[in-house]
Design a protein around this motif. Structure first.
Motif, PDB file in Angstrom:
ATOM      1  N   PHE A 304      -0.289   4.752   5.430  1.00 41.72           N
ATOM      2  CA  PHE A 304      -1.417   5.405   6.089  1.00 41.72           C
ATOM      3  C   PHE A 304      -1.124   5.468   7.585  1.00 41.72           C
ATOM      4  O   PHE A 304      -0.983   4.441   8.253  1.00 41.72           O
ATOM      5  N   ASP A 309      -2.816  15.190   6.815  1.00 39.27           N
ATOM      6  CA  ASP A 309      -2.163  15.375   5.519  1.00 39.27           C
ATOM      7  C   ASP A 309      -1.095  16.457   5.598  1.00 39.27           C
ATOM      8  O   ASP A 309      -0.029  16.336   4.973  1.00 39.27           O
ATOM      9  N   PRO A 330      -0.132   5.607  -2.251  1.00 36.73           N
ATOM     10  CA  PRO A 330      -1.228   6.532  -2.580  1.00 36.73           C
ATOM     11  C   PRO A 330      -2.570   6.037  -2.051  1.00 36.73           C
ATOM     12  O   PRO A 330      -2.763   4.836  -1.798  1.00 36.73           O
ATOM     13  N   ARG A 331      -3.482   6.963  -1.898  1.00 40.41           N
ATOM     14  CA  ARG A 331      -4.848   6.595  -1.570  1.00 40.41           C
ATOM     15  C   ARG A 331      -5.437   5.813  -2.748  1.00 40.41           C
ATOM     16  O   ARG A 331      -5.117   6.073  -3.902  1.00 40.41           O
ATOM     17  N   MET A 332      -6.323   4.890  -2.452  1.00 40.16           N
ATOM     18  CA  MET A 332      -6.924   4.028  -3.484  1.00 40.16           C
ATOM     19  C   MET A 332      -5.836   3.425  -4.359  1.00 40.16           C
ATOM     20  O   MET A 332      -5.896   3.438  -5.586  1.00 40.16           O
ATOM     21  N   TRP A 333      -4.817   2.861  -3.718  1.00 39.49           N
ATOM     22  CA  TRP A 333      -3.652   2.373  -4.444  1.00 39.49           C
ATOM     23  C   TRP A 333      -3.976   1.213  -5.372  1.00 39.49           C
ATOM     24  O   TRP A 333      -3.241   0.943  -6.319  1.00 39.49           O
TER      25      TRP A 333
END
Length: 552
Positions: A304, A309, A330-333
């Motif tokens: 992050f 993006d 990834p997001r919300m890994w």
């Protein structure tokens, strides 16, 4: 006027006039382009509304930069040198270190470009297959079939992939599943080919022996790989995008646990770290493209960061273009579960982005097929090309072939060949006019050649030479490439692979005067999902398009 420069797209005037490139003190008047300083801008005008592609018709007077009195015709056509000077004045904008056509591959040692663990896994499986065949007692043909089936099934299950986490037990379920699949295939073949009970028994024992021999050897390979990474630093030099808490924690994990095979060399981030933050590795200067080369980086971890993006996607494409491995947090890994493309670094999931198409072995197969098929097609279609050339000669005289500069792999310029369907007024027109549909200069022969796509057949020579491929994004002229790259997101990324005679966008109805944004989206989808099967599918759909005349 639409001014496309470093500041983006700005509407200066509602008239249909499009300007692109770098701003310079250039005066555009009724008589054309008048240079007040250095000529670095090119303006295209249209007397009517824009087309679906957003590209207007080119005013030849403006394109050539020639002033003439109203009501008179031009007496001098622009030379190729004139056009080249105009196009060269419009460099591609490079935001975030986009590849610029002079790809500087990271100068890494040869051994760092291959995974020693993957190579050893293949070797031990071949040794296990050979030993099992000698001990099991099948014929040499069945022994060869068993070896091919076992190794092939494991390759299909991605058991020879590059990996961070060297764990035999992590791969064990897929290992057993691939062995079962191969055994099932061999059992069916044995029932169809032989009724010899002893031979069927020998085949079964050979498969069991293969599994028993390969298992301890694979465990030894993983153990040796972890030891070599810790003892000798056999790790990928890694750049981390994002110097926030997550990025710092990832770097510390890499330093504390080298057995995962990543050695951090620096951070890249748009914003400086928070005051009082101590970075475990330095912040690198410059863009990602230069950092990969300077640091000889083989991997890029995208954490992050403060980048948008869009900039992260550009960075990933840049890393691909330099042959670097991309690992994405990834997001919300916390919600991600294990999968073949999910790596693990001390509990953090890292999505391994598929390698660039041109870095795979199957790409060399594609190139070999291009050479063979284009050569055969030129031989078989020579009579058709000859008859078409004769018809062009009778209808409108010489020259029969139309030559035009196009942009290919890595923004390299090449000369594209087509059968001429009309005669352009000037060299500038051929380089700057977007669409000639409905032009009265197109005769019956030209209309037939364009409708049947026979005028494209000489491009088979471009494919044979290596300028193009049979399948890929359609090439465009330099001036339009510069314009579209400034306006449409990641249009520039289409040039990561060679241009093609046909493409995914074309078989989905995007030919002629159609949306450039849609074409770019299809082309980048093709690159991200490339496979030999996708190429075959596009070729089959191309024949469908030809037979139904491109009607959707």
């Amino acid at each position: 006027m639409w001014d496309i420069g470093a500041g983006g797209l700005k509407d200066h005037h509602p008239t249909q006039r499009h300007s692109y490139g770098r701003w310079s003190p250039t005066v555009v008047g009724a008589g054309g382009v008048r240079e007040a300083g250095k000529f670095t801008d090119m303006t295209m005008t249209s007397p009517s509304s824009t087309s679906p592609s957003g590209i207007p018709v080119v005013d030849q007077e403006v394109a050539t930069g020639e002033r003439r009195p109203a009501g008179t015709k031009a007496t001098r056509s622009a030379s190729k040198t004139d056009v080249g000077a105009v196009l060269d004045a419009l460099p591609l904008q490079r935001l975030g270190g986009r590849p610029d056509g002079r790809r500087a591959l990271a100068k890494r040692p040869l051994m760092e470009r291959f995974s020693g663990v993957s190579v050893l896994l293949i070797v031990v499986d071949l040794v296990a297959a050979t030993t099992a065949a000698l001990m099991g007692g099948p014929t040499w043909k069945w022994g060869l079939a068993i070896g091919v089936a076992m190794v092939g099934a494991r390759a299909a299950a991605q058991l020879y992939r590059r990996r961070l986490w060297l764990s035999y037990y992590h791969d064990l379920p897929r290992e057993l599943a691939s062995t079962a699949s191969a055994f099932g295939l061999l059992a069916v073949l044995a029932l169809l080919r032989t009724a010899d009970h002893e031979m069927n028994t020998a085949i079964s024992w050979t498969v069991v022996l293969f599994l028993l021999i390969s298992a301890p050897l694979r465990m030894l390979v993983f153990q040796t790989g972890r030891w070599a990474r810790r003892r000798f630093g056999r790790c990928e030099r890694t750049i981390v995008l994002g110097s926030g808490p997550l990025g710092i924690d990832l770097v510390q994990s890499m330093n504390d646990h080298p057995e995962f095979g990543l050695r951090p060399v620096g951070f890249i981030d748009k914003a400086a770290p928070m005051p009082g933050t101590t970075l475990p590795v330095p912040m690198l200067r410059g863009d990602l493209q230069q950092a990969i080369v300077d640091q000889r980086a083989g991997a890029v971890v995208i954490a992050f960061s403060h980048a948008t993006d869009a900039q992260v996607i550009d960075a990933a494409i840049t890393a691909h273009s330099h042959g670097a491995t991309i690992l994405l947090v990834p997001r919300m890994w916390e919600l991600y579960h294990d999968a073949p493309h999910i790596e693990r670094l001390r509990g953090y999931p890292l999505v391994r982005v598929t390698s660039a198409p041109t870095a795979r072995f199957s790409w060399w197969v594609k190139r070999a097929l291009d050479c063979v098929l284009s050569g055969l097609a030129l031989l078989l279609l020579a009579p058709v090309i000859g008859i078409a050339a004769l018809a062009v000669l009778i209808e409108s005289g010489r020259p029969v072939l139309f030559r035009q500069e196009r942009v290919g792999l890595d923004n390299r310029i090449f000369t594209l060949f087509k059968l001429r369907s009309m005669r352009p007024a000037t060299e500038a027109e051929s380089q700057t006019r977007w669409n000639i549909a409905g032009d009265p200069r197109i005769g019956p022969v030209g209309r037939f050649l364009r409708r049947s796509s026979i005028d494209e057949l000489p491009q088979l020579w471009n494919v044979l030479r290596g300028d193009m491929s049979l399948v890929g994004p359609r090439p465009e002229r330099p001036g339009f490439v510069r314009q579209f790259s400034e306006v449409h997101d990641r249009y520039w990324a289409r040039h990561r692979v060679p241009s093609g005679l046909t493409g995914l966008a074309q078989v989905n109805g995007l030919r002629g005067d159609t949306s450039i944004a849609d074409r770019s989206r299809y082309d980048n989808y093709y690159i991200a999902n490339w496979s030999l099967w996708l190429d075959l599918k596009i070729i089959l759909l191309t024949f469908r398009e030809i037979f139904r005349g491109g009607q959707h």
